[in-house]
Write an enzyme that holds these catalytic residues in place. Structure first.
Site, PDB file in Angstrom:
ATOM      1  N   ASP A  77     -18.801  -7.820   4.642  1.00  0.00           N
ATOM      2  CA  ASP A  77     -20.254  -7.863   4.259  1.00  0.00           C
ATOM      3  C   ASP A  77     -20.220  -8.877   3.169  1.00  0.00           C
ATOM      4  O   ASP A  77     -19.128  -9.600   2.878  1.00  0.00           O
ATOM      5  CB  ASP A  77     -20.176  -6.359   3.792  1.00  0.00           C
ATOM      6  CG  ASP A  77     -19.296  -5.933   2.599  1.00  0.00           C
ATOM      7  OD1 ASP A  77     -18.242  -5.303   2.844  1.00  0.00           O
ATOM      8  OD2 ASP A  77     -19.449  -6.465   1.670  1.00  0.00           O
ATOM      9  N   GLU A  89      -7.233  -1.416   8.792  1.00  0.00           N
ATOM     10  CA  GLU A  89      -6.839  -2.557   8.185  1.00  0.00           C
ATOM     11  C   GLU A  89      -5.276  -2.679   8.869  1.00  0.00           C
ATOM     12  O   GLU A  89      -4.475  -3.847   8.739  1.00  0.00           O
ATOM     13  CB  GLU A  89      -6.936  -2.662   6.842  1.00  0.00           C
ATOM     14  CG  GLU A  89      -8.513  -2.886   6.293  1.00  0.00           C
ATOM     15  CD  GLU A  89      -8.606  -2.959   5.123  1.00  0.00           C
ATOM     16  OE1 GLU A  89      -9.453  -3.476   4.384  1.00  0.00           O
ATOM     17  OE2 GLU A  89      -7.589  -2.203   4.043  1.00  0.00           O
TER      18      GLU A  89
END
Ligand code: SAH
Length: 236
Positions: A198, A11
């Site tokens: 997700d 990230e």
């Protein structure tokens, strides 16, 4: 100075690679990179997974001179109709794993704390503009609303639906509301951007690693739009 924080290496890696004139420093326990990102002086750091790590890093960055904080990371979508790759701009955050209901408190609320922590309105407006600008390239969706955090990787459709129904949350992750609580306590304006890796269901354990890299790159592109926006019109 703006601090940009992520939880895991993927990230933060894209932004760190794009940093010019980087200087490495320590802020308490935290390794921090300082430099110019798309022409703007920033602090970059990786906090690690979970609420305590998010809160500790927020405090450390504040001590290191951060005056505002942008969290970017991936999350599991819990609202109907969402797709992996959608962007979520937080308006406020809750801790879905807090439960003092036996003492009469609403789910998610701690004594002396608000029901949710609101993000900074100006940073959030600027972040939403940046997210829409990036989304316009490929027609992906941008959602704006509540984000739920807890020390749980949610991989169950019923649990995801319960968090959506119980808290009105759009997505679930593991750091945002702790960053929000710490930043609010410190009086430091903050905003939170999440990209869905997700949908927090039975497929989440496979989807999360599969879509992590793409989602992280997407967020780095949103950050570029955010930083290149006309800084004379909207303060950081
Ligand atoms: N890679 C780590 C675990 C990461 S946990 C390991 O192997 O131990 C997942 C990370 O992505 C957290 O930082 C969290 O904020 C976010 N996240 C993505 N999908 C999530 C979900 N379905 N539930 C909770 N957090 C999620």
């Amino acid at each position: 100075m703006l601090a940009i924080l992520g939880a895991i290496e993927t990230e933060v890696a894209d932004n760190r690679r794009l940093l010019s004139d980087p200087v490495e420093l320590r802020a308490g326990h935290l390794a921090v990179h300082r430099g110019r990102l798309h022409g703007v002086e920033v602090l970059l750091a990786r906090c690690g997974v979970g609420k305590v790590n998010g809160a500790m890093a927020t405090t450390a960055l504040h001590s290191a001179g951060a005056t505002s904080l942008l969290f970017t990371g991936v999350a599991g979508g819990v609202a109907p109709g969402q797709r992996v790759g959608d962007l979520v701009v937080a308006t406020d955050l809750v801790q879905h794993d807090v439960d003092v209901t036996a003492l009469g408190r609403p789910p998610g609320q701690l004594l002396g704390e608000p029901a949710s922590w609101a993000t900074d309105a100006r940073m959030t407006a600027r972040l939403a503009t940046a997210a829409h600008a990036r989304a316009a390239h490929d027609g992906r969706q941008v959602h704006q609303g509540r984000v739920a955090s807890g020390d749980q990787f949610v991989a169950s459709a019923p649990r995801a639906a319960a968090i959506h129904a119980g808290f009105g949350a759009l997505c679930v992750e593991m750091e945002g509301a702790a960053v929000a609580q710490a930043a609010t306590t410190l009086g430091m304006p903050f905003a939170v951007l999440r990209a869905l890796s997700d949908t927090a269901d039975h497929g989440a354990a496979q989807d999360f690693p599969a879509f992590l890299t793409g989602s992280a790159r997407l967020m780095a592109e949103v950050v570029e739009h955010y930083l290149r926006a006309d800084q004379s019109k909207i303060a950081l």
